[in-house]
Design a protein around this motif. Structure first.
Motif, PDB file in Angstrom:
ATOM      1  N   ASN A   1      10.770 -51.859   3.892  1.00 47.93           N
ATOM      2  CA  ASN A   1      12.182 -51.198   4.146  1.00 47.93           C
ATOM      3  C   ASN A   1      11.988 -49.687   4.633  1.00 47.93           C
ATOM      4  N   TRP A   2      11.344 -49.024   3.785  1.00 43.43           N
ATOM      5  CA  TRP A   2      11.236 -47.480   3.972  1.00 43.43           C
ATOM      6  C   TRP A   2      10.307 -47.154   5.082  1.00 43.43           C
ATOM      7  N   GLU A   3       9.200 -47.937   5.405  1.00 42.64           N
ATOM      8  CA  GLU A   3       8.190 -48.023   6.522  1.00 42.64           C
ATOM      9  C   GLU A   3       9.003 -48.272   7.994  1.00 42.64           C
ATOM     10  N   ALA A   4      10.012 -49.338   7.791  1.00 43.39           N
ATOM     11  CA  ALA A   4      10.770 -49.298   8.855  1.00 43.39           C
ATOM     12  C   ALA A   4      11.562 -48.365   9.221  1.00 43.39           C
ATOM     13  N   ALA A   5      12.143 -47.768   7.956  1.00 45.39           N
ATOM     14  CA  ALA A   5      13.019 -46.514   8.210  1.00 45.39           C
ATOM     15  C   ALA A   5      12.527 -45.486   8.941  1.00 45.39           C
ATOM     16  N   LEU A   6      11.087 -45.409   8.643  1.00 44.72           N
ATOM     17  CA  LEU A   6      10.385 -44.125   9.324  1.00 44.72           C
ATOM     18  C   LEU A   6      10.100 -44.741  10.646  1.00 44.72           C
TER      19      LEU A   6
END
Length: 282
Positions: free
Chosen positions: A161-166
């Motif tokens: 999720n955090w990779e997608a947020a970036l």
């Protein structure tokens, strides 16, 4: 950019719709002796606003190329989506009686085989990465449709999720809305005890998102946030919805056991009486 022509057939009264979603979800879970009713009740108001007003979709054209794409990342809460699809004309309400049965398309985690469902989810942390791919494709093609992803709070322990947020911020995906169902409980204990997420608002801002926080059971606030244009040009949108797990049924609210427990017929009757009684005063 192309103009999206597909819109909801007509706006629904979202509060009665939310009550019907809750009632249908309770019946499905009880009949199938299934789990995750607390998670479904948590998002019933969000689903009512999305399918009753905000999503640019039409039950008569569930695969129209200009439709908004809605992705339920917390796939275990699928009964809320199935109920919303039945109540707004995407599927026959009689189909809900087959939920969880052998051979039914209404699986215990959401399935793309169901008209109106975009993506099969279950393993957490997959919905937002998939949604960012949809959103960047729409941007590159000059399409006007939006991607809306609903995540649980517990799944923000997943690095995907955090990779997608970036990725979403890097590509300026202002056609992407992520709704975070912040009921603060997950499968066995509170989110805070499992893996603390705070300060969420400032984290998402630091990642380059436009961020708003609302009461996830306030239909007016949800409609304002979800119906309009991008909040900030070239920024993906994060809507943090403060919700109550088990919302609408007093003996389920904020009780972690209703992540897995299923109601007895007697408890179903009591739950339906609460929901239908509250709806009669709406």
């Amino acid at each position: 950019m192309k103009q999206t022509q597909v819109i909801a057939a007509r706006p629904y009264e979202t509060r009665p719709l939310a009550a019907r979603i809750r009632s249908q979800a309770l019946r499905m879970v009880t009949r199938a002796k299934a789990s995750h009713i607390g998670s479904a009740l948590s998002i019933a108001d969000i689903m009512a606003v999305l399918y009753g007003r905000a999503l640019r979709v039409h039950p008569g054209a569930p695969r129209h190329p200009e439709r908004d794409r809605f992705i339920l990342s917390k796939g275990h809460a699928c009964v809320a989506v199935y109920a919303a699809l039945a109540e707004t004309g995407f599927i026959d309400p009689a189909l809900l009686e087959t939920y969880g049965a052998d051979g039914s398309m209404l699986m215990a985690h959401i399935s793309h085989k169901v008209p109106g469902a975009e993506f099969s989810t279950g393993a957490l942390g997959h919905g937002l990465p998939f949604g960012t791919g949809k959103a960047v494709a729409a941007k590159r093609r000059g399409e006007a449709w939006r991607t809306v992803v609903l995540t649980s709070d517990g799944e923000w322990g997943e690095g995907s999720n955090w990779e997608a947020a970036l990725f979403a911020a890097h590509h300026g995906l202002d056609n992407l809305i992520c709704i975070l169902d912040y009921n603060k409980l997950q499968s066995l204990r509170t989110v805070d005890e499992t893996l603390r997420l705070e300060p969420l608002h400032s984290k998402f801002e630091a990642f380059g998102w436009a961020v708003r926080e609302v009461d996830g059971h306030d239909h007016d606030a949800l409609t304002t946030a979800l119906e309009g244009p991008p909040w900030v040009a070239n920024k993906p949108m994060m809507l943090i919805c403060h919700t109550t797990k088990g919302k609408g049924v007093s003996f389920m609210e904020n009780k972690v056991e209703w992540h897995y427990r299923n109601p007895t017929p007697e408890l179903l009757e009591a739950a339906l009486a609460e929901i239908e009684g509250e709806n009669s005063h709406a």
